[in-house]
Design a protein around this motif. Structure first.
Motif, mmCIF file in Angstrom:
data_model
loop_
_atom_site.group_PDB
_atom_site.id
_atom_site.type_symbol
_atom_site.label_atom_id
_atom_site.label_comp_id
_atom_site.label_asym_id
_atom_site.label_seq_id
_atom_site.Cartn_x
_atom_site.Cartn_y
_atom_site.Cartn_z
ATOM 1 N N THR A 254 4.658 -8.159 2.160
ATOM 2 C CA THR A 254 3.392 -7.462 2.324
ATOM 3 C C THR A 254 2.846 -7.748 3.718
ATOM 4 O O THR A 254 3.266 -8.707 4.386
ATOM 5 N N VAL A 255 1.903 -6.928 4.166
ATOM 6 C CA VAL A 255 1.270 -7.161 5.467
ATOM 7 C C VAL A 255 0.571 -8.518 5.471
ATOM 8 O O VAL A 255 0.593 -9.247 6.458
ATOM 9 N N SER A 256 -0.021 -8.868 4.333
ATOM 10 C CA SER A 256 -0.690 -10.169 4.220
ATOM 11 C C SER A 256 0.307 -11.316 4.387
ATOM 12 O O SER A 256 0.005 -12.326 5.049
ATOM 13 N N PHE A 270 -4.926 -10.321 12.049
ATOM 14 C CA PHE A 270 -3.584 -9.886 12.403
ATOM 15 C C PHE A 270 -3.561 -8.388 12.697
ATOM 16 O O PHE A 270 -2.951 -7.939 13.686
ATOM 17 N N GLY A 271 -4.223 -7.609 11.863
ATOM 18 C CA GLY A 271 -4.257 -6.157 12.050
ATOM 19 C C GLY A 271 -4.871 -5.766 13.390
ATOM 20 O O GLY A 271 -4.369 -4.880 14.082
ATOM 21 N N VAL A 283 0.260 -1.007 8.917
ATOM 22 C CA VAL A 283 0.605 0.016 7.930
ATOM 23 C C VAL A 283 1.129 1.276 8.621
ATOM 24 O O VAL A 283 2.118 1.879 8.194
ATOM 25 N N GLU A 284 0.462 1.681 9.711
ATOM 26 C CA GLU A 284 0.903 2.857 10.459
ATOM 27 C C GLU A 284 2.283 2.631 11.064
ATOM 28 O O GLU A 284 3.116 3.539 11.101
ATOM 29 N N TYR A 285 2.521 1.404 11.542
ATOM 30 C CA TYR A 285 3.836 1.092 12.096
ATOM 31 C C TYR A 285 4.920 1.214 11.034
ATOM 32 O O TYR A 285 5.999 1.769 11.295
ATOM 33 N N ARG A 286 4.628 0.752 9.827
ATOM 34 C CA ARG A 286 5.610 0.842 8.741
ATOM 35 C C ARG A 286 5.916 2.298 8.394
ATOM 36 O O ARG A 286 7.041 2.643 8.049
ATOM 37 N N LYS A 287 4.942 3.159 8.484
ATOM 38 C CA LYS A 287 5.161 4.568 8.197
ATOM 39 C C LYS A 287 6.047 5.202 9.266
ATOM 40 O O LYS A 287 6.796 6.144 8.986
#
Length: 289
Positions: A254-256, A270-271, A283-287
């Motif tokens: 997870t991002v966390s 971190f975000g 999240v955008e990077y993962r997409k």
């Protein structure tokens, strides 16, 4: 030196009349040069293949008359200017950011290990026939990849860049020109690199690295900047950013969890860090990938 401009990839795209697609690399085929004698730095590395004609280059205080066929390698901080020597000139140029090339590569210091990307000069290789053939084929493949719609285009281009770097390195080794690297030439940078490689997952503060190396943070940052073109803080941030990208590619995490692994106080911090460095959220990077 304060008047020397740093050209972004977007600026290069405008100069070569290429649509700005926000990618971290640019391939152009030039029959002319749009900024001839204006000295500048760049935010990107460059490998140019002079196929026909000749050009005059200046890097710092050094001058070069380059005849085709030749390969020209440039690190980002080299102050350079170009002047065409004949009406006929054909040159393929590949610009790329280190963050693009090394996004899926474990060694952030891959490029600075090579003498031909040192930041105080450009490097010219006049190609013997067998080398000309190899480089010509790689650049032809880059052209074909660039001109076709391909979901994996960026990854293919990334691997062709690695091929170019290894081919240039092979030439240098064969001609005994590449034995001294930045890591050998600058002991402080070598020590900083080793320290960073061992501690970046836990330590992001410049003070930590300066204390370990028994210098002030100001001295460390300035010395590393002079030696490599990037400050110590930039090396730290880019190392963490690349590691974050690698971890985010593992969708089991997870991002966390990625945030915790990189020792950020919470996911929000971190975000913000990741978006400041990449222009997108985790999240955008993962997409995107």
């Amino acid at each position: 030196m304060n008047d020397i401009q740093t050209f972004s990839l977007s600026r290069h795209r405008r100069l070569f009349s290429v649509q700005d697609n926000k990618l971290e690399y640019l391939f152009v085929q030039a029959a002319d040069h749009p900024y001839l004698e204006e000295p500048y730095r760049a935010e990107s590395y460059a490998v140019a293949f002079l196929k026909e004609g000749s050009i005059h280059l200046q890097a710092g205080l050094n001058h070069y008359d380059v005849e085709a066929p030749s390969i020209i390698a440039l690190g980002p901080s080299v102050i350079r200017s170009f002047r065409k020597r004949r009406d006929l000139m054909k040159m393929d140029i590949l610009f790329f950011k280190d963050t693009f090339l090394l996004e899926r590569y474990a060694d952030l210091f891959f490029l600075v290990k090579h003498k031909f990307f040192e930041n105080n000069d450009l490097h010219v290789v006049h190609l013997e026939p067998q080398y000309e053939t190899r480089f010509k084929k790689i650049f032809e493949l880059i052209e074909l990849t660039q001109s076709a719609v391909n979901h994996h285009q960026a990854e293919i281009i990334r691997n062709y860049i690695f091929a170019l770097v290894y081919e240039i390195d092979a030439y240098y080794r064969q001609h005994s020109l590449g034995t001294q690297t930045l890591l050998n030439a600058y002991p402080l940078f070598a020590k900083f690199r080793q320290l960073l490689a061992r501690n970046y997952m836990k330590e992001r503060k410049l003070d930590f690295y300066a204390r370990q190396l028994h210098v002030t943070r100001k001295y460390l940052s300035a010395a590393i900047k002079k030696q490599t073109g990037k400050s110590a803080g930039e090396w730290i941030d880019e190392t963490i950013t690349l590691e974050a990208k690698v971890l985010l590619q593992n969708r089991v995490l997870t991002v966390s969890q990625v945030s915790d692994m990189l020792n950020f106080s919470d996911q929000s911090v971190f975000g913000k860090f990741f978006k400041a460095k990449t222009g997108m959220s985790p999240v955008e990077y993962r997409k995107k990938i």
